[in-house]
Design a protein around this motif. Structure first.
Motif, PDB file in Angstrom:
ATOM      1  N   VAL A 200       0.835  -1.200   0.000  1.00 49.16           N
ATOM      2  CA  VAL A 200       0.000   0.000   0.000  1.00 49.16           C
ATOM      3  C   VAL A 200       0.871   1.252   0.000  1.00 49.16           C
ATOM      4  O   VAL A 200       1.773   1.407   0.833  1.00 49.16           O
ATOM      5  N   ILE A 201       0.577   2.133  -0.946  1.00 47.91           N
ATOM      6  CA  ILE A 201       1.297   3.400  -1.090  1.00 47.91           C
ATOM      7  C   ILE A 201       0.310   4.546  -0.885  1.00 47.91           C
ATOM      8  O   ILE A 201      -0.789   4.536  -1.458  1.00 47.91           O
ATOM      9  N   LEU A 202       0.688   5.512  -0.083  1.00 53.04           N
ATOM     10  CA  LEU A 202      -0.091   6.742   0.065  1.00 53.04           C
ATOM     11  C   LEU A 202       0.571   7.784  -0.826  1.00 53.04           C
ATOM     12  O   LEU A 202       1.664   8.258  -0.527  1.00 53.04           O
ATOM     13  N   ASN A 203      -0.065   8.113  -1.939  1.00 53.47           N
ATOM     14  CA  ASN A 203       0.511   9.038  -2.919  1.00 53.47           C
ATOM     15  C   ASN A 203      -0.137  10.406  -2.747  1.00 53.47           C
ATOM     16  O   ASN A 203      -1.122  10.743  -3.393  1.00 53.47           O
ATOM     17  N   LEU A 204       0.450  11.173  -1.846  1.00 48.62           N
ATOM     18  CA  LEU A 204      -0.158  12.427  -1.405  1.00 48.62           C
ATOM     19  C   LEU A 204       0.934  13.462  -1.147  1.00 48.62           C
ATOM     20  O   LEU A 204       2.062  13.113  -0.800  1.00 48.62           O
ATOM     21  N   GLU A 205       0.594  14.730  -1.309  1.00 51.54           N
ATOM     22  CA  GLU A 205       1.591  15.790  -1.126  1.00 51.54           C
ATOM     23  C   GLU A 205       2.151  15.820   0.291  1.00 51.54           C
ATOM     24  O   GLU A 205       3.340  16.054   0.505  1.00 51.54           O
ATOM     25  N   TYR A 206       1.272  15.568   1.273  1.00 57.46           N
ATOM     26  CA  TYR A 206       1.706  15.570   2.667  1.00 57.46           C
ATOM     27  C   TYR A 206       1.436  14.202   3.298  1.00 57.46           C
ATOM     28  O   TYR A 206       0.459  13.544   2.956  1.00 57.46           O
ATOM     29  N   PRO A 207       2.281  13.780   4.232  1.00 59.20           N
ATOM     30  CA  PRO A 207       2.043  12.485   4.884  1.00 59.20           C
ATOM     31  C   PRO A 207       0.823  12.550   5.794  1.00 59.20           C
ATOM     32  O   PRO A 207       0.458  13.620   6.285  1.00 59.20           O
ATOM     33  N   ALA A 208       0.193  11.413   6.006  1.00 60.49           N
ATOM     34  CA  ALA A 208      -0.948  11.318   6.915  1.00 60.49           C
ATOM     35  C   ALA A 208      -0.493  10.520   8.133  1.00 60.49           C
ATOM     36  O   ALA A 208      -0.245   9.317   8.022  1.00 60.49           O
ATOM     37  N   PRO A 209      -0.346  11.159   9.289  1.00 59.75           N
ATOM     38  CA  PRO A 209       0.186  10.476  10.476  1.00 59.75           C
ATOM     39  C   PRO A 209      -0.537   9.181  10.824  1.00 59.75           C
ATOM     40  O   PRO A 209       0.089   8.223  11.271  1.00 59.75           O
ATOM     41  N   ILE A 210      -1.838   9.136  10.598  1.00 59.23           N
ATOM     42  CA  ILE A 210      -2.616   7.953  10.977  1.00 59.23           C
ATOM     43  C   ILE A 210      -2.222   6.722  10.161  1.00 59.23           C
ATOM     44  O   ILE A 210      -2.423   5.586  10.585  1.00 59.23           O
ATOM     45  N   TYR A 211      -1.628   6.940   8.981  1.00 58.86           N
ATOM     46  CA  TYR A 211      -1.243   5.818   8.118  1.00 58.86           C
ATOM     47  C   TYR A 211       0.262   5.549   8.126  1.00 58.86           C
ATOM     48  O   TYR A 211       0.744   4.733   7.344  1.00 58.86           O
ATOM     49  N   ARG A 212       1.000   6.220   9.004  1.00 67.28           N
ATOM     50  CA  ARG A 212       2.459   6.145   8.937  1.00 67.28           C
ATOM     51  C   ARG A 212       3.005   4.726   9.110  1.00 67.28           C
ATOM     52  O   ARG A 212       4.082   4.405   8.597  1.00 67.28           O
ATOM     53  N   ASN A 213       2.269   3.867   9.824  1.00 69.54           N
ATOM     54  CA  ASN A 213       2.722   2.488  10.031  1.00 69.54           C
ATOM     55  C   ASN A 213       2.048   1.487   9.097  1.00 69.54           C
ATOM     56  O   ASN A 213       2.306   0.285   9.201  1.00 69.54           O
ATOM     57  N   TYR A 214       1.194   1.992   8.199  1.00 73.87           N
ATOM     58  CA  TYR A 214       0.381   1.075   7.392  1.00 73.87           C
ATOM     59  C   TYR A 214       0.427   1.347   5.892  1.00 73.87           C
ATOM     60  O   TYR A 214      -0.227   0.652   5.122  1.00 73.87           O
ATOM     61  N   ALA A 215       1.182   2.354   5.485  1.00 74.82           N
ATOM     62  CA  ALA A 215       1.326   2.660   4.063  1.00 74.82           C
ATOM     63  C   ALA A 215       2.628   3.429   3.867  1.00 74.82           C
ATOM     64  O   ALA A 215       3.079   4.155   4.757  1.00 74.82           O
ATOM     65  N   HIS A 216       3.224   3.256   2.701  1.00 81.22           N
ATOM     66  CA  HIS A 216       4.453   3.972   2.358  1.00 81.22           C
ATOM     67  C   HIS A 216       4.079   5.277   1.670  1.00 81.22           C
ATOM     68  O   HIS A 216       3.429   5.274   0.624  1.00 81.22           O
TER      69      HIS A 216
END
Length: 245
Positions: free
Chosen positions: A114-130
């Motif tokens: 799972v990749i989070l392709n977003l301008e800013y990181p989402a803290p809630i997903y920091r351990n569950y998506a790159h």
């Protein structure tokens, strides 16, 4: 005669140093083994379908062990969950043939990244998506997928821990899905070398960022040289999704 028990479980790998037991370090295997000891009073040998990396997760891990306990098989999930932390859940148990082996009896394994392709990181997903900040070109990534399909020598795509293992592996299917800001890469094959899935994903990300040409990926595969591939993608985005028997 001991009973061969097959368990199916899910776990959040954030707090564990992988599946395999390590001295003085918390692991998913060690935690489950301790719960079985508390329940049955037996030190069992756990056999798993896959040895997930430190920080990686499992939606459906399969293990088996042999026991002389007379506990009804149907009672194992709830009874074990009572002894397990909330980040490990056993959700199925069954008695299987004595020859069943969670690793060697498996026909296919499916991993999902799972990749989070977003301008800013989402803290809630920091351990569950790159998190990948720059927009990925999925068209280019999908073009590179074909290079990996089939039976190949994956020396270029394994970690140094894979030394000594047969590097020939077969990948049946790779799919890429996009939903809002998330990209999921699903890889299905017979078995995988250490670091193989995450290194394939890292290479596809490089293709999506325009830093690696899809044609070059084929050359890297054929070169059988680990020095040519990028470091593996972070383990936080990796999930063992399913094991087929």
């Amino acid at each position: 005669m001991p009973t061969n028990i097959k368990l199916t479980l899910s776990y959040d790998g954030t707090n564990y140093h992988g599946w395999q037991i390590q001295r003085d370090l918390p692991t998913a295997s060690g935690t489950l083994k301790e719960a079985i000891l508390k329940l049955t009073g037996e030190e069992v040998q756990l056999i798993a379908a896959s040895r997930t990396d430190a920080g990686a997760h499992a939606l459906s891990q399969v293990v088996n062990f042999k026991t002389s306990s007379l506990l009804p098989v149907s009672s194992y999930p709830k009874a074990l969950n009572a002894h397990l932390p909330q980040d490990i859940v056993v959700y199925a148990a069954e008695e299987v043939d004595g020859n069943f082996h969670a690793r060697f009896s498996a026909k296919k394994r499916i991993y999902e990244y799972v990749i989070l392709n977003l301008e800013y990181p989402a803290p809630i997903y920091r351990n569950y998506a790159h998190w990948v900040e720059e927009r990925l070109n999925l068209k280019k990534m999908k073009k590179a997928i074909g290079v990996f399909i089939g039976q190949h020598d994956f020396t270029s795509f394994t970690s140094s821990a894979g030394g000594g293992k047969n590097p020939i592996r077969k990948i049946d299917k790779i799919s890429i899905y996009e939903h809002k800001d998330f990209i999921r890469i699903q890889i299905e094959g017979d078995s995988f070398l250490p670091g193989m899935v995450r290194t394939i994903v890292a290479s596809l990300i490089e293709v999506g960022l325009g830093r690696l040409d899809p044609v070059k990926v084929k050359q890297i595969l054929e070169a059988r040289d680990r020095a040519l591939t990028p470091p593996p993608a972070p383990a936080c985005g990796l999930y063992l999704a399913k094991v087929k028997y």
